[in-house]
Design a protein around this motif. Structure first.
Motif, mmCIF file in Angstrom:
data_model
loop_
_atom_site.group_PDB
_atom_site.id
_atom_site.type_symbol
_atom_site.label_atom_id
_atom_site.label_comp_id
_atom_site.label_asym_id
_atom_site.label_seq_id
_atom_site.Cartn_x
_atom_site.Cartn_y
_atom_site.Cartn_z
ATOM 1 N N SER A 3 28.525 10.048 49.598
ATOM 2 C CA SER A 3 28.423 11.224 50.298
ATOM 3 C C SER A 3 28.703 12.416 49.532
ATOM 4 O O SER A 3 29.314 12.882 48.718
ATOM 5 C CB SER A 3 29.781 11.232 51.383
ATOM 6 O OG SER A 3 29.572 12.528 52.314
ATOM 7 N N ALA A 4 27.459 13.433 49.807
ATOM 8 C CA ALA A 4 27.439 14.667 49.119
ATOM 9 C C ALA A 4 28.686 15.554 49.714
ATOM 10 O O ALA A 4 28.928 15.631 50.808
ATOM 11 C CB ALA A 4 26.073 15.301 49.343
ATOM 12 N N GLN A 188 27.707 8.008 57.800
ATOM 13 C CA GLN A 188 26.992 6.822 58.433
ATOM 14 C C GLN A 188 25.289 7.618 58.524
ATOM 15 O O GLN A 188 24.292 7.050 58.421
ATOM 16 C CB GLN A 188 27.448 6.660 59.810
ATOM 17 C CG GLN A 188 26.620 5.545 60.339
ATOM 18 C CD GLN A 188 26.327 4.206 59.815
ATOM 19 O OE1 GLN A 188 27.494 3.743 59.215
ATOM 20 N NE2 GLN A 188 25.150 3.779 59.486
ATOM 21 N N MET A 189 25.581 9.065 59.031
ATOM 22 C CA MET A 189 24.119 9.607 58.969
ATOM 23 C C MET A 189 23.291 9.810 57.602
ATOM 24 O O MET A 189 22.233 9.338 57.603
ATOM 25 C CB MET A 189 24.303 11.031 59.350
ATOM 26 C CG MET A 189 24.644 11.203 60.803
ATOM 27 S SD MET A 189 24.790 13.038 61.395
ATOM 28 C CE MET A 189 25.199 13.134 62.950
ATOM 29 N N GLN A 190 24.112 9.682 56.489
ATOM 30 C CA GLN A 190 23.389 9.832 55.348
ATOM 31 C C GLN A 190 22.945 8.277 54.924
ATOM 32 O O GLN A 190 21.847 8.486 54.302
ATOM 33 C CB GLN A 190 24.450 10.216 54.282
ATOM 34 C CG GLN A 190 24.869 11.681 54.308
ATOM 35 C CD GLN A 190 25.941 12.161 53.221
ATOM 36 O OE1 GLN A 190 26.996 11.516 53.090
ATOM 37 N NE2 GLN A 190 25.554 13.050 52.289
ATOM 38 N N LYS A 191 23.887 7.598 55.044
ATOM 39 C CA LYS A 191 23.430 5.850 55.081
ATOM 40 C C LYS A 191 22.038 5.796 55.812
ATOM 41 O O LYS A 191 21.011 5.143 55.364
ATOM 42 C CB LYS A 191 24.367 5.010 55.454
ATOM 43 C CG LYS A 191 24.068 3.732 55.218
ATOM 44 C CD LYS A 191 25.233 2.739 55.680
ATOM 45 C CE LYS A 191 25.052 1.252 55.445
ATOM 46 N NZ LYS A 191 25.848 0.301 55.612
ATOM 47 N N ASN A 192 21.887 6.185 56.953
ATOM 48 C CA ASN A 192 20.599 5.857 57.970
ATOM 49 C C ASN A 192 19.575 6.839 57.431
ATOM 50 O O ASN A 192 18.488 6.207 57.464
ATOM 51 C CB ASN A 192 21.168 6.389 59.303
ATOM 52 C CG ASN A 192 21.983 5.696 60.098
ATOM 53 O OD1 ASN A 192 22.245 4.711 59.780
ATOM 54 N ND2 ASN A 192 22.491 6.260 61.189
ATOM 55 N N LEU A 193 19.673 7.988 56.936
ATOM 56 C CA LEU A 193 18.671 8.627 56.069
ATOM 57 C C LEU A 193 17.947 7.786 55.163
ATOM 58 O O LEU A 193 16.903 7.864 54.790
ATOM 59 C CB LEU A 193 19.012 10.267 55.885
ATOM 60 C CG LEU A 193 19.259 11.094 56.898
ATOM 61 C CD1 LEU A 193 20.073 12.124 56.350
ATOM 62 C CD2 LEU A 193 18.055 11.467 57.435
ATOM 63 N N LEU A 194 18.697 7.436 54.283
ATOM 64 C CA LEU A 194 18.316 6.353 52.959
ATOM 65 C C LEU A 194 17.751 5.135 53.564
ATOM 66 O O LEU A 194 16.641 4.774 52.829
ATOM 67 C CB LEU A 194 19.623 6.128 51.974
ATOM 68 C CG LEU A 194 19.870 7.479 51.097
ATOM 69 C CD1 LEU A 194 20.829 6.664 50.293
ATOM 70 C CD2 LEU A 194 18.795 7.789 50.076
ATOM 71 N N SER A 195 18.103 4.476 54.574
ATOM 72 C CA SER A 195 17.768 3.324 54.805
ATOM 73 C C SER A 195 16.632 3.343 55.817
ATOM 74 O O SER A 195 15.814 2.128 55.610
ATOM 75 C CB SER A 195 18.951 2.373 55.523
ATOM 76 O OG SER A 195 19.423 2.938 56.596
ATOM 77 N N HIS A 196 16.545 4.340 56.401
ATOM 78 C CA HIS A 196 15.210 4.159 57.442
ATOM 79 C C HIS A 196 14.054 4.361 56.654
ATOM 80 O O HIS A 196 13.893 5.368 55.642
ATOM 81 C CB HIS A 196 15.274 5.407 58.359
ATOM 82 C CG HIS A 196 14.548 5.415 59.675
ATOM 83 N ND1 HIS A 196 13.190 5.520 59.550
ATOM 84 C CD2 HIS A 196 14.955 4.949 60.830
ATOM 85 C CE1 HIS A 196 12.795 5.348 60.679
ATOM 86 N NE2 HIS A 196 13.376 5.033 61.556
ATOM 87 N N PRO A 197 12.774 3.502 56.988
ATOM 88 C CA PRO A 197 11.664 3.845 56.130
ATOM 89 C C PRO A 197 10.813 5.159 56.419
ATOM 90 O O PRO A 197 11.184 5.713 57.616
ATOM 91 C CB PRO A 197 10.745 2.705 56.966
ATOM 92 C CG PRO A 197 11.816 1.780 57.402
ATOM 93 C CD PRO A 197 12.837 2.516 58.013
#
Length: 223
Positions: A3-4, A188-197
């Motif tokens: 997390s940043a 979780q938001m950061q994870k979603n940003l990375l994982s979403h195409p």
């Protein structure tokens, strides 16, 4: 993914601006302002100005910008009038927020500390440290809005007003999620940003449009 750290936010009032440009040459640097929006913190549209170019238009880039010859003919004003109107409605105490906001400020010839107080770039707020590459990943407005707001363009054209509203909503979401106790939600938001195409950009899908270079790094030949 790590997390940043949160980025401290300057005080309001908060406003978002956005600029759409049309092409005036075949090169990707040949652009001129065609639409300016100013949105307040409540997502109210303060200004939606169309600007009539004083040079010949090569392409209105309508699928990208939403701007048409008809909209500029019917509602357009000259650029000095549009910039004066913007300055009249923009509080000098305002903090401007937006995606790559510095570029919009440059286009509009605004000065930080003179025409407004501060600016906040959404690209910096929503960057995510990618453990795989050991560097930060930066996302475009469309991707962040799709993942965090559930608002996808689905092939629709951009618009200065709707883009500025998305920017304000994302900024307020960031401010909210930085509150104490929200660390898990932010991670979780950061994870979603990375994982979403990530959807392909207009420039990727259209290296040229109506003969105009879109600045695609892999195909650009105009310098």
């Amino acid at each position: 993914m790590a997390s940043a750290s949160s980025i401290p936010l300057p005080p309001g009032p908060y406003y978002s601006i956005d600029v759409e440009c049309v092409a005036t040459t075949m090169g990707h640097n040949g652009r001129t302002i065609a639409q300016i929006s100013l949105i307040d913190q409540a997502s109210n549209c303060v200004l939606n100005l169309y600007v009539r170019p004083d040079v010949a238009v090569t392409s209105y880039l309508t699928p990208l910008t939403g701007v048409t010859a008809e909209s500029l003919e019917q509602h357009g004003m000259d650029l000095p009038q549009a910039l004066a109107t913007l300055r009249q409605h923009l509080p000098k105490t305002a903090t401007l927020v937006g995606q790559n906001i510095g570029k919009d400020v440059q286009w509009l010839k605004l000065q930080e500390g003179v025409d407004f107080a501060h600016m906040v770039d959404l690209a910096g707020l929503f960057r995510v440290f990618n453990e795989r590459y050991k560097s930060f990943t930066y996302f475009g407005l469309d991707h962040v809005a799709t993942v965090l707001l559930g608002e996808s363009l689905d092939g629709a054209a951009h618009n200065a007003v709707t883009d500025a509203i998305k920017s304000m909503r994302l900024f307020l979401l960031y401010a909210q999620i930085q509150a104490p106790g929200m660390e898990d939600q932010w991670a979780q938001m950061q994870k979603n940003l990375l994982s979403h195409p990530i959807a392909k950009s207009f420039a990727t899908l259209n290296p040229t449009f109506e003969g105009v270079c879109m600045g695609n790094r892999k195909t650009c030949r105009c310098g």
